[in-house]
Write a protein that holds these residues in place. Structure first.
Motif, short mmCIF file in Angstrom:
data_model
loop_
_atom_site.label_atom_id
_atom_site.label_comp_id
_atom_site.label_asym_id
_atom_site.label_seq_id
_atom_site.Cartn_x
_atom_site.Cartn_y
_atom_site.Cartn_z
N ARG A 176 0.82 14.99 -8.17
CA ARG A 176 0.41 13.84 -9.07
C ARG A 176 1.05 12.46 -9.03
O ARG A 176 2.41 12.37 -8.85
N TYR B 227 0.36 7.89 -8.16
CA TYR B 227 -0.41 6.73 -8.09
C TYR B 227 -0.71 6.18 -6.57
O TYR B 227 0.37 5.98 -6.07
N LEU B 228 -1.86 6.07 -6.31
CA LEU B 228 -2.21 5.41 -4.94
C LEU B 228 -2.30 4.00 -5.23
O LEU B 228 -2.86 3.64 -6.33
N VAL B 229 -1.76 3.15 -4.51
CA VAL B 229 -1.54 1.76 -4.65
C VAL B 229 -2.31 0.98 -3.36
O VAL B 229 -1.84 1.44 -2.43
N THR C 145 -4.58 -2.60 -6.55
CA THR C 145 -5.32 -1.72 -7.44
C THR C 145 -4.44 -0.45 -7.61
O THR C 145 -4.05 0.21 -6.64
N VAL C 146 -4.42 0.08 -8.70
CA VAL C 146 -3.53 1.16 -9.01
C VAL C 146 -4.42 2.42 -9.46
O VAL C 146 -5.17 2.27 -10.51
N THR C 147 -4.60 3.57 -8.84
CA THR C 147 -5.29 4.78 -8.96
C THR C 147 -4.45 6.08 -9.31
O THR C 147 -3.73 6.30 -8.31
N LEU C 148 -4.88 6.77 -10.33
CA LEU C 148 -4.25 8.02 -10.52
C LEU C 148 -4.73 8.94 -9.62
O LEU C 148 -6.00 8.88 -9.49
N VAL C 149 -4.20 9.60 -8.97
CA VAL C 149 -4.45 10.79 -8.15
C VAL C 149 -3.82 12.14 -8.03
O VAL C 149 -2.83 12.09 -8.67
N GLN C 150 -4.46 13.13 -7.61
CA GLN C 150 -3.67 14.54 -7.27
C GLN C 150 -4.22 14.55 -5.96
O GLN C 150 -5.04 14.77 -5.25
N HIS D 87 0.91 -1.20 0.05
CA HIS D 87 -0.12 -0.04 -0.02
C HIS D 87 0.89 1.26 -0.10
O HIS D 87 1.87 1.31 0.85
#
Length: 118
Positions: free
Chosen positions: A100, A102-104, A108-113, A69
């Motif tokens: 900017r 990636y949240l892992v 699951t990998v999610t693009l975040v700001q 995580h």
């Protein structure tokens, strides 16, 4: 010495800024114990590390990475996903604004700001 000798009666978060500075410190054994035992006792550790430091072989850093995580800010798309056992998508834009990444979480990998102060 047992870092978690007493009972933890409510969830707890330990935040470590510039954690790479503790990679080879005298407290590394206590940090490893805190991370391992904290999983079963509602204690979570949040640590900020530069990617080079996150690749360090200190036992407590390896233990921290086991959970897979994290937040990878402006990552190297070719190699930084390995830190959290994921494959990152290819960047479509070569320039990322500050914050900017990636949240892992659980693979699951999610693009975040991430918002930044001032």
């Amino acid at each position: 010495d047992d870092v978690m000798g007493g009972q933890v009666d409510r969830p707890m978060v330990v935040v470590i800024d510039d954690a790479g500075e503790l990679a080879e410190s005298p407290c590394q054994g206590a940090l490893e114990q805190l991370i391992k035992r904290g999983r079963d006792r509602d204690v979570r550790v949040i640590a900020s590390l530069e990617t080079g430091q996150a690749r360090h072989y200190a036992a407590w850093i390896r233990e921290l990475r086991k959970d897979s995580h994290g937040l990878l800010l402006d990552p190297n798309m070719d190699i930084d996903g390995d830190l959290l056992s994921v494959r990152l998508p290819r960047k479509t834009n070569p320039q990322y604004p500050p914050g900017r990444g990636y949240l892992v979480a659980s693979g699951t990998v999610t693009l975040v700001q991430v918002a930044r102060a001032g």
